[in-house]
Design an enzyme around this catalytic site. Structure first.
Site, PDB file in Angstrom:
ATOM      1  N   PHE A 147      -1.497   0.578  -1.444  1.00 25.06           N
ATOM      2  CA  PHE A 147      -1.700  -0.812  -1.029  1.00 25.06           C
ATOM      3  C   PHE A 147      -1.289  -0.936   0.431  1.00 25.06           C
ATOM      4  O   PHE A 147      -0.123  -0.769   0.780  1.00 25.06           O
ATOM      5  CB  PHE A 147      -0.905  -1.828  -1.871  1.00 25.06           C
ATOM      6  CG  PHE A 147      -1.219  -3.237  -1.432  1.00 25.06           C
ATOM      7  CD1 PHE A 147      -2.331  -3.898  -1.910  1.00 25.06           C
ATOM      8  CD2 PHE A 147      -0.435  -3.877  -0.480  1.00 25.06           C
ATOM      9  CE1 PHE A 147      -2.658  -5.174  -1.459  1.00 25.06           C
ATOM     10  CE2 PHE A 147      -0.751  -5.154  -0.022  1.00 25.06           C
ATOM     11  CZ  PHE A 147      -1.871  -5.798  -0.520  1.00 25.06           C
ATOM     12  N   ASP A 232       3.794   3.692   5.948  1.00 22.12           N
ATOM     13  CA  ASP A 232       3.707   2.238   5.776  1.00 22.12           C
ATOM     14  C   ASP A 232       4.990   1.781   5.081  1.00 22.12           C
ATOM     15  O   ASP A 232       5.156   1.928   3.873  1.00 22.12           O
ATOM     16  CB  ASP A 232       2.468   1.874   4.952  1.00 22.12           C
ATOM     17  CG  ASP A 232       2.327   0.356   4.758  1.00 22.12           C
ATOM     18  OD1 ASP A 232       3.308  -0.371   5.009  1.00 22.12           O
ATOM     19  OD2 ASP A 232       1.238  -0.091   4.345  1.00 22.12           O
ATOM     20  N   LYS A 261       6.625  -7.831   6.784  1.00 22.77           N
ATOM     21  CA  LYS A 261       7.367  -8.591   5.782  1.00 22.77           C
ATOM     22  C   LYS A 261       8.769  -9.001   6.252  1.00 22.77           C
ATOM     23  O   LYS A 261       8.895 -10.002   6.939  1.00 22.77           O
ATOM     24  CB  LYS A 261       7.381  -7.812   4.463  1.00 22.77           C
ATOM     25  CG  LYS A 261       5.962  -7.738   3.870  1.00 22.77           C
ATOM     26  CD  LYS A 261       5.940  -7.481   2.388  1.00 22.77           C
ATOM     27  CE  LYS A 261       4.564  -7.779   1.802  1.00 22.77           C
ATOM     28  NZ  LYS A 261       3.682  -6.637   1.627  1.00 22.77           N
TER      29      LYS A 261
HETATM   30  C1  LIG Z   1       2.318  -6.446   1.998  1.00 20.13           C
HETATM   31  C2  LIG Z   1       1.918  -5.101   2.442  1.00 20.13           C
HETATM   32  C3  LIG Z   1       0.935  -4.911   3.427  1.00 20.13           C
HETATM   33  C4  LIG Z   1       0.142  -6.066   4.014  1.00 20.13           C
HETATM   34  O1  LIG Z   1       0.946  -7.026   4.589  1.00 20.13           O
HETATM   35  P1  LIG Z   1       0.377  -8.520   4.833  1.00 20.13           P
HETATM   36  O2  LIG Z   1       1.428  -9.160   5.670  1.00 20.13           O
HETATM   37  O3  LIG Z   1       0.237  -9.152   3.488  1.00 20.13           O
HETATM   38  O4  LIG Z   1      -0.926  -8.358   5.524  1.00 20.13           O
HETATM   39  C5  LIG Z   1       0.669  -3.624   3.833  1.00 20.13           C
HETATM   40  N1  LIG Z   1       1.318  -2.572   3.303  1.00 20.13           N
HETATM   41  C6  LIG Z   1       2.256  -2.705   2.354  1.00 20.13           C
HETATM   42  C7  LIG Z   1       2.955  -1.505   1.818  1.00 20.13           C
HETATM   43  C8  LIG Z   1       2.574  -3.974   1.874  1.00 20.13           C
HETATM   44  O5  LIG Z   1       3.487  -4.120   0.913  1.00 20.13           O
END
Ligand SMILES: *Cc1c(COP(=O)(O)O)cnc(C)c1O
Length: 406
Positions: A147, A232, A261
């Protein structure tokens, strides 16, 4: 005439959303009106322990005083300039974030998906300018069940059909391999590979933690293959797992780390690509940008977030309370829980499907005053603010026990 908002109750407000809001979410039926620390309150005054914390966007809890104070002070002075001009908050933010993450360059963006997109662009540019990959041939290797966000490029390399179906055609240049499988990764990497992009822990997939040695293996393999390791850490980073970054559980330094985040302190969207000068240095004026990226309010809040993390207190809390979480969940195995994975204050809990779907368990927990989010099937994920107390955490585990065993 529409009634004033304060005259409407939860059920009425939920019904009012239906005709006017795009149906891209299916929220739990709770209407939150205020919050403090680990607690939220709905519009009828019922209180709930927030065991989701905005998917880690609220690592420091709701309205942490130091973060709210930084935001207030900045609101009274300067909020936006665009990057057409310098402003007095950006250098300090970048310096401190680079120091916190052990790197030397920062590319500030806003949302997580933008950080991922930016990481992809930087990796491709690096492949052409530095590695010498022939034009338009660069590939990026990603993991199944990833994700990374919701843009067309990102969902194009998702393996979740719900996220992809109906949104093609997609950006080419991505190869998908099973997660936690170094042999498959080795096979997929070749001279066109710009980067391997993975989550150190797959959150959305159910808090999947790779085997010990996997991340070190990815580091070793990418170094040998002469491609970048892009981690990520948008959900796993900034204290959640008991370390500043989740990759630190192994002696691993990626070339590029994606943050988001929690970097916005639960106040504004703040994301960043951080990495070495040899990689982020490939960008030249005009090649990439964002009107809001690195704005003064974001930089002020982001700096205050980095200040909180510099003390190590939150990482320590996550590690210590992580033990409480793990032990509490271990005691529920065989009593409604069929398995779980946990690191720091982060757990994916597989509930016995006979007791209900993840959604149904989440609704029962909500009625008992605990907010969580289900993910696939009968899995729920727990990710309380790192400010949660041991007592609050034990209370939530007690509520989970009650919901699963009564
Ligand atoms: C939430 C998330 C994203 C995307 O972040 P947004 O601010 O919602 O665009 C990308 N990678 C990971 C691992 C995430 O948890």
């Amino acid at each position: 005439m529409t009634a004033p908002a304060r005259a409407r109750g939860s059920q009425e407000l939920i019904r009012a959303e239906e005709p006017v809001l795009a149906h891209n979410y299916h929220p739990l039926p709770v209407v939150v009106a205020r919050a403090e620390g680990a607690w939220v309150e709905d519009i009828e005054g019922r209180r709930y322990l927030d065991m989701l914390a905005g998917y880690s966007a609220l690592n420091f809890g709701h309205r942490h005083p130091a973060l709210v104070d930084a935001a207030h002070r900045q609101l009274d002075r300067l909020t936006l300039t665009s990057r057409a001009f310098h402003h007095d908050r950006l250098a300090g933010f970048a310096e401190r974030l680079a120091a916190l993450t052990g790197t030397d360059m920062v590319l500030p963006m806003n949302t997580g998906a933008e950080a991922v997109e930016s990481g992809i662009k930087v990796a491709r540019k690096w492949a052409y300018d530095v590695k010498g990959v022939p034009a338009d041939r660069a590939t990026i290797v990603v993991a199944a069940d990833n994700f990374h966000g919701r843009t067309t490029t990102i969902v194009g390399f998702s393996t979740d059909e719900t996220a992809r179906a109906g949104f093609g055609p997609f950006t080419p240049g991505f190869r998908v391999v099973p997660y936690n499988d170094l042999a498959a990764l080795e096979e997929a990497v070749d001279e066109t590979t710009a980067a391997v992009l993975i989550e150190p822990i797959q959150g959305e997939a159910g808090v999947l933690i790779p085997d010990d040695g996997y991340l070190a293996g990815v580091r070793e393999l990418t170094r040998r293959a002469g491609c970048l390791f892009v981690a990520d850490e948008i959900q796993s980073g900034l204290g959640r797992t008991g370390r500043t970054l989740a990759v630190e559980h192994e002696p691993v330094v990626p070339d590029v780390v994606l943050l988001g985040k929690a970097l916005g302190g639960g106040i504004v969207p703040v994301s960043a690509v951080v990495g070495s000068r040899g990689v982020l240095g490939v960008l030249r004026p005009g090649e990439h940008g964002s009107t809001f990226g690195g704005n003064p309010l974001a930089a002020a809040v982001g700096t205050a977030v980095v200040e909180l993390l510099e003390t190590g207190e939150f990482q320590r809390r996550a590690a210590e309370l992580g033990t409480v979480l793990r032990e509490g969940l271990a005691a529920l195995v065989g009593r409604g829980v069929v398995g779980f994975r946990a690191r720091g204050l982060w757990a994916g809990v597989d509930v016995d499907p006979a007791l209900g779907s993840g959604r149904e368990i989440s609704e029962r927990l909500m009625r008992e005053g605990v907010l969580v989010k289900d993910t696939h099937g009968s899995t729920i994920r727990l990710a309380p603010p790192l400010t949660v107390t041991g007592e609050e955490l034990r209370g939530a585990l007690g509520t989970l026990e009650k919901v699963l065993t009564s």
